[in-house]
Motif scaffolding. Structure first.
Motif, PDB file in Angstrom:
ATOM      1  N   SER A 121      94.750 -39.661  -3.696  1.00 54.80           N
ATOM      2  CA  SER A 121      93.777 -39.753  -4.782  1.00 54.80           C
ATOM      3  C   SER A 121      93.572 -38.397  -5.454  1.00 54.80           C
ATOM      4  N   PRO A 122      93.746 -38.307  -6.780  1.00 61.43           N
ATOM      5  CA  PRO A 122      93.485 -37.030  -7.473  1.00 61.43           C
ATOM      6  C   PRO A 122      92.047 -36.549  -7.272  1.00 61.43           C
ATOM      7  N   ASP A 123      91.097 -37.478  -7.283  1.00 64.54           N
ATOM      8  CA  ASP A 123      89.707 -37.078  -7.054  1.00 64.54           C
ATOM      9  C   ASP A 123      89.523 -36.562  -5.634  1.00 64.54           C
ATOM     10  N   GLY A 124      90.225 -37.187  -4.685  1.00 67.85           N
ATOM     11  CA  GLY A 124      90.141 -36.728  -3.310  1.00 67.85           C
ATOM     12  C   GLY A 124      90.740 -35.352  -3.129  1.00 67.85           C
ATOM     13  N   LEU A 125      91.855 -35.103  -3.789  1.00 66.25           N
ATOM     14  CA  LEU A 125      92.462 -33.772  -3.721  1.00 66.25           C
ATOM     15  C   LEU A 125      91.531 -32.725  -4.324  1.00 66.25           C
ATOM     16  N   ARG A 126      90.879 -33.092  -5.384  1.00 63.66           N
ATOM     17  CA  ARG A 126      89.925 -32.182  -6.024  1.00 63.66           C
ATOM     18  C   ARG A 126      88.773 -31.867  -5.071  1.00 63.66           C
ATOM     19  N   ASP A 127      88.263 -32.897  -4.392  1.00 66.79           N
ATOM     20  CA  ASP A 127      87.183 -32.674  -3.423  1.00 66.79           C
ATOM     21  C   ASP A 127      87.651 -31.757  -2.292  1.00 66.79           C
ATOM     22  N   LEU A 128      88.868 -31.982  -1.828  1.00 67.78           N
ATOM     23  CA  LEU A 128      89.403 -31.145  -0.756  1.00 67.78           C
ATOM     24  C   LEU A 128      89.554 -29.714  -1.225  1.00 67.78           C
ATOM     25  N   PHE A 129      90.006 -29.527  -2.450  1.00 61.11           N
ATOM     26  CA  PHE A 129      90.128 -28.175  -3.000  1.00 61.11           C
ATOM     27  C   PHE A 129      88.767 -27.483  -3.033  1.00 61.11           C
ATOM     28  N   VAL A 130      87.744 -28.181  -3.501  1.00 58.25           N
ATOM     29  CA  VAL A 130      86.398 -27.587  -3.545  1.00 58.25           C
ATOM     30  C   VAL A 130      85.934 -27.231  -2.135  1.00 58.25           C
ATOM     31  N   ALA A 131      86.185 -28.120  -1.171  1.00 57.47           N
ATOM     32  CA  ALA A 131      85.793 -27.853   0.210  1.00 57.47           C
ATOM     33  C   ALA A 131      86.506 -26.622   0.756  1.00 57.47           C
ATOM     34  N   VAL A 132      87.780 -26.469   0.408  1.00 58.41           N
ATOM     35  CA  VAL A 132      88.535 -25.294   0.846  1.00 58.41           C
ATOM     36  C   VAL A 132      87.936 -24.029   0.253  1.00 58.41           C
ATOM     37  N   MET A 133      87.559 -24.076  -1.006  1.00 63.29           N
ATOM     38  CA  MET A 133      86.952 -22.906  -1.647  1.00 63.29           C
ATOM     39  C   MET A 133      85.616 -22.552  -1.001  1.00 63.29           C
ATOM     40  N   ILE A 134      84.834 -23.566  -0.658  1.00 69.00           N
ATOM     41  CA  ILE A 134      83.560 -23.320   0.016  1.00 69.00           C
ATOM     42  C   ILE A 134      83.804 -22.710   1.390  1.00 69.00           C
ATOM     43  N   TRP A 135      84.704 -23.328   2.150  1.00 69.63           N
ATOM     44  CA  TRP A 135      85.020 -22.841   3.497  1.00 69.63           C
ATOM     45  C   TRP A 135      85.553 -21.410   3.441  1.00 69.63           C
ATOM     46  N   GLY A 136      86.392 -21.129   2.470  1.00 73.32           N
ATOM     47  CA  GLY A 136      86.973 -19.802   2.360  1.00 73.32           C
ATOM     48  C   GLY A 136      85.995 -18.735   1.912  1.00 73.32           C
ATOM     49  N   SER A 137      84.925 -19.153   1.238  1.00 70.63           N
ATOM     50  CA  SER A 137      83.949 -18.204   0.709  1.00 70.63           C
ATOM     51  C   SER A 137      82.806 -17.949   1.672  1.00 70.63           C
ATOM     52  N   GLY A 138      82.325 -19.021   2.330  1.00 66.79           N
ATOM     53  CA  GLY A 138      81.171 -18.870   3.204  1.00 66.79           C
ATOM     54  C   GLY A 138      79.980 -18.310   2.452  1.00 66.79           C
TER      55      GLY A 138
END
Length: 229
Positions: free
Chosen positions: A77-94
């Protein structure tokens, strides 16, 4: 610069010293991210992870395992990939990278993002890490974060040389160990240097009895402090 074998031997006492340690979840503050994500209809991602017990600011904890669970639920799902990308950015930033929300919003505003997420995810899962590196071009996202994306979407078997994160802290530790990605790859191209780094980390991890992902975390944790106390 040290040879591949020398680097592995320098790693051995560090691995033994830290072998029982594990990466902790990353703490993030939803209220900091919400204004940047609401405009892009992505604020629902802030509900991932778990509440931090006793946090007066409503902080949450997001782990690498949470990213893996989201990856499994995402599918194609493109929307799912987008959500995963946002989660990765959050996790990477803390909470330590105050620019993370702004950079994430910049990426979400980039019309190239959906295509880039799909093509790089497919390249990573096909083992084409060099191609994934070359293809990732989105506003606000540099190597430190798009290699986190690569690691998050790589669901190949554990026996594969799966994608790893290469950020400044990992680089600092590798340099302190005397290992040069440029010399090892015999190239100035970052795509080639990244692939060489991934191969090297897997080759070091196997005889040390750890995973390459754990070794990557150790390099991040040490942040250049590689001398045994």
């Amino acid at each position: 610069m040290t040879s591949e074998g020398d680097t592995a031997e320098r790693l051995r006492p560090l691995v033994e010293l830290h072998r029982e340690r594990r990466q902790a979840p990353v703490r993030f503050r939803p209220d900091t991210w919400r204004p940047w994500l609401e405009h892009h209809q992505a604020a629902h991602v802030l509900g991932l992870g778990a509440e931090e017990p006793g946090s007066p600011s409503g902080d949450r904890l997001l782990s690498r395992a949470d990213l893996a669970e989201l990856r499994q639920a995402t599918g194609d799902s493109p929307d799912g990939l987008r959500d995963l990308f946002v989660a990765v950015m959050i996790w990477g930033s803390g909470t330590s990278n105050g620019r993370g929300p702004r950079y994430t919003a910049a990426a979400l505003s980039d019309t190239r993002l959906p295509h880039v997420l799909t093509t790089t995810r497919n390249a990573v899962r096909s083992g084409e890490l060099r191609e994934a590196y070359v293809q990732f071009a989105v506003r606000g996202v540099g190597r430190s974060f798009f290699t986190k994306w690569f690691a998050a979407v790589d669901d190949r078997e554990a026996t594969c040389e799966r994608a790893l994160i290469l950020d400044d802290r990992v680089f600092r530790s590798l340099n302190a160990l005397g290992w040069s990605s440029k010399e090892a790859a015999d190239s100035r191209r970052w795509s080639a240097r990244y692939v060489t780094y991934v191969i090297a980390m897997h080759s070091w991890a196997r005889p040390l009895g750890v995973t390459a992902a754990w070794l990557e975390w150790l390099m991040f944790h040490l942040n250049g402090q590689v001398d045994i106390p």
